[in-house]
Design an enzyme around this catalytic site. Sequence first.
Site, PDB file in Angstrom:
ATOM      1  N   VAL A   1     -17.193   3.935  -2.851  1.00  0.00           N
ATOM      2  CA  VAL A   1     -17.674   2.503  -2.479  1.00  0.00           C
ATOM      3  C   VAL A   1     -19.306   2.692  -1.994  1.00  0.00           C
ATOM      4  CG1 VAL A   1     -17.333   0.703  -0.972  1.00  0.00           C
ATOM      5  CG2 VAL A   1     -15.484   1.568  -2.176  1.00  0.00           C
TER       6      VAL A   1
ATOM      7  N   LYS B   1       1.030  -1.177  -0.095  1.00  0.00           N
ATOM      8  CA  LYS B   1      -0.070   0.143  -0.066  1.00  0.00           C
ATOM      9  C   LYS B   1       0.936   1.118  -0.090  1.00  0.00           C
ATOM     10  CE  LYS B   1      -4.474   0.892   0.418  1.00  0.00           C
ATOM     11  NZ  LYS B   1      -5.660   0.110   0.044  1.00  0.00           N
TER      12      LYS B   1
ATOM     13  N   GLY C   1     -19.675   7.223   5.136  1.00  0.00           N
ATOM     14  CA  GLY C   1     -18.816   7.767   4.131  1.00  0.00           C
ATOM     15  C   GLY C   1     -19.585   7.165   2.670  1.00  0.00           C
ATOM     16  N   VAL C   2     -19.937   8.182   2.086  1.00  0.00           N
ATOM     17  CA  VAL C   2     -20.761   7.838   0.838  1.00  0.00           C
ATOM     18  C   VAL C   2     -19.888   8.251  -0.315  1.00  0.00           C
ATOM     19  CG1 VAL C   2     -23.156   7.346   1.424  1.00  0.00           C
ATOM     20  CG2 VAL C   2     -22.381   9.621   1.406  1.00  0.00           C
ATOM     21  N   GLY C   3     -18.670   7.707  -0.540  1.00  0.00           N
ATOM     22  CA  GLY C   3     -17.798   8.149  -1.585  1.00  0.00           C
ATOM     23  C   GLY C   3     -17.891   7.192  -2.536  1.00  0.00           C
TER      24      GLY C   3
HETATM   25  P1  NAI Z   1     -13.523   7.800  -1.117  1.00  0.00           P
HETATM   26  O1  NAI Z   1     -12.477   8.570  -0.989  1.00  0.00           O
HETATM   27  O2  NAI Z   1     -14.188   7.813  -2.779  1.00  0.00           O
HETATM   28  O3  NAI Z   1     -14.942   7.815  -0.245  1.00  0.00           O
HETATM   29  C1  NAI Z   1     -14.512   8.033   1.196  1.00  0.00           C
HETATM   30  C2  NAI Z   1     -15.890   9.104   1.540  1.00  0.00           C
HETATM   31  O4  NAI Z   1     -15.760   9.113   2.898  1.00  0.00           O
HETATM   32  C3  NAI Z   1     -15.647  10.350   1.196  1.00  0.00           C
HETATM   33  O5  NAI Z   1     -17.082  10.936   0.648  1.00  0.00           O
HETATM   34  C4  NAI Z   1     -15.373  11.343   2.449  1.00  0.00           C
HETATM   35  O6  NAI Z   1     -15.888  12.466   2.463  1.00  0.00           O
HETATM   36  C5  NAI Z   1     -15.960  10.220   3.443  1.00  0.00           C
HETATM   37  N1  NAI Z   1     -15.373  10.470   4.827  1.00  0.00           N
HETATM   38  C6  NAI Z   1     -13.948  10.965   5.221  1.00  0.00           C
HETATM   39  N2  NAI Z   1     -13.945  10.798   6.407  1.00  0.00           N
HETATM   40  C7  NAI Z   1     -15.069  10.635   6.979  1.00  0.00           C
HETATM   41  C8  NAI Z   1     -15.850  10.425   8.203  1.00  0.00           C
HETATM   42  N3  NAI Z   1     -14.902  10.595   9.380  1.00  0.00           N
HETATM   43  N4  NAI Z   1     -17.051  10.301   8.529  1.00  0.00           N
HETATM   44  C9  NAI Z   1     -18.038  10.120   7.294  1.00  0.00           C
HETATM   45  N5  NAI Z   1     -17.592  10.217   6.067  1.00  0.00           N
HETATM   46  C10 NAI Z   1     -16.048  10.644   5.794  1.00  0.00           C
HETATM   47  O7  NAI Z   1     -12.902   6.252  -1.009  1.00  0.00           O
HETATM   48  P2  NAI Z   1     -13.519   4.986  -1.320  1.00  0.00           P
HETATM   49  O8  NAI Z   1     -12.790   4.436  -2.502  1.00  0.00           O
HETATM   50  O9  NAI Z   1     -15.015   4.728  -1.230  1.00  0.00           O
HETATM   51  O10 NAI Z   1     -13.060   4.075  -0.128  1.00  0.00           O
HETATM   52  C11 NAI Z   1     -13.696   4.117   1.093  1.00  0.00           C
HETATM   53  C12 NAI Z   1     -12.982   3.016   2.009  1.00  0.00           C
HETATM   54  O11 NAI Z   1     -12.913   2.028   1.410  1.00  0.00           O
HETATM   55  C13 NAI Z   1     -11.691   3.216   2.144  1.00  0.00           C
HETATM   56  O12 NAI Z   1     -11.183   2.711   3.647  1.00  0.00           O
HETATM   57  C14 NAI Z   1     -10.809   2.479   1.386  1.00  0.00           C
HETATM   58  O13 NAI Z   1      -9.623   2.161   1.586  1.00  0.00           O
HETATM   59  C15 NAI Z   1     -11.988   1.231   1.202  1.00  0.00           C
HETATM   60  N6  NAI Z   1     -11.830   0.505   0.089  1.00  0.00           N
HETATM   61  C16 NAI Z   1     -11.920   0.850  -1.294  1.00  0.00           C
HETATM   62  C17 NAI Z   1     -11.927   0.309  -2.391  1.00  0.00           C
HETATM   63  C18 NAI Z   1     -12.313   0.867  -3.581  1.00  0.00           C
HETATM   64  O14 NAI Z   1     -12.647  -0.026  -4.666  1.00  0.00           O
HETATM   65  N7  NAI Z   1     -12.428   2.277  -3.799  1.00  0.00           N
HETATM   66  C19 NAI Z   1     -11.302  -1.138  -2.172  1.00  0.00           C
HETATM   67  C20 NAI Z   1     -11.303  -1.615  -0.827  1.00  0.00           C
HETATM   68  C21 NAI Z   1     -11.458  -0.760   0.190  1.00  0.00           C
END
Ligand code: NAI
Length: 354
Positions: free
Chosen positions: A182, A81, A178-180
């Site tokens: 994923v 990572k 967290g509604v990013g």
């Molecule tokens: P992203 O950056 O697209 O979304 C994360 C979301 O969480 C954002 O909308 C952000 O504003 C929000 N956020 C940040 N801190 C927060 C808090 N304290 N409370 C509430 N919301 C908060 O990231 P993504 O790609 O969706 O990843 C999310 C998680 O899933 C991470 O832990 C990542 O390592 C894990 N993950 C992601 C994968 C992927 O395919 N993108 C694969 C496997 C794991």
Amino acid sequence: MGLYIKELNIDGYEKVIHAECSETGLHAFIAVHDISSGPALGGTRMIPYRCEEEALRDVLLLAEGMTYKSVMAGLPCGGGKSVIAIRPEIGKTPALLRAFGEVLNYLNGIYICAEDMGCTPEDLEIIRSVSPHVLGLNEGSGDPSRFTARGVFRGIESSAAYLWGSSSLKGKTVLIQGVGSVGEKLAEHLFWAGASLLIADTDPAKTARIAHEYGARIIPLEEVYATPCDIFAPCAGGGILNKTTIPSLSCHLVAGGANNQLGEKADARRLAEKGILYAPDYVINCGGVISVASDFDRKNITPAVIRDKTELVYSRLPEIYERATQEGLTTAQAADQMVIETLTKIQNEKNAIA
Ligand code: NAI
């Protein structure tokens, strides 16, 4: 360009490096945990950190988690990572991303980066302009989060079947933190499955949009842990299941996409003692790495193959839950045991050939 790379000696890790670039403001760590099964594959997290120790701790835990995830998913890759500690006054400039590409080149392919929190496909394209050690680009497998979200959704269904005797989520309340990339896709799956959605995110524009689209209720950030729900789905940062938050939880199941949800191993026991079933994060969020790893062999690993491998989350979880019950382990320990047994087998086979 004033790029400085230092190797750190860390027990149990193949290689860990710290990189700084005075010209671009790059400040990054890359951790390669294990390469027994192939090159270490894992995303690049681009977020601000409070201090260097926090960034290093994050990358080490995440890299180890990637080894476990890849082994559990049966992928021909190891675990690694990287994190880029974003300085708000500089942000993510193309020059900084290119400097990161040079750091990747230093590792000569034992680590391959992809998307993670704060990193977009556009960022990866810039890194790719200086380094070949990047996967999950739009021209390849593309955004992995659709597979991650699908795997998490199937993990939730499987856990529901285990807990309540039916995989149906109709009428179940799911809180997504967290509604990013994923979390938003998971919300869509859950919506169509008939679940009631509660959502929380630091970005109010995102929560407002998703609340509007799916009729979700927005939960203030400080109320997330204490809000009653059937299922809590962490989909933001790690370490959020800990001795401070677990006592407040009011749910039956924790199953989400975030990496490294447990603050420490003992937190899995704390959840179990509270009667909360924990779906080990790396078991259910493997869809993304399965998708990215398909770039090693795009001809044979089609989207349908990625889908079918991701769907295996559904049958893998009850095996873990049964083993935990039979052996008096937490679900996290049961999953770890299965990975350690597989890794030992791989090592023994390698030794037998050598
Ligand atoms: P992203 O950056 O697209 O979304 C994360 C979301 O969480 C954002 O909308 C952000 O504003 C929000 N956020 C940040 N801190 C927060 C808090 N304290 N409370 C509430 N919301 C908060 O990231 P993504 O790609 O969706 O990843 C999310 C998680 O899933 C991470 O832990 C990542 O390592 C894990 N993950 C992601 C994968 C992927 O395919 N993108 C694969 C496997 C794991």
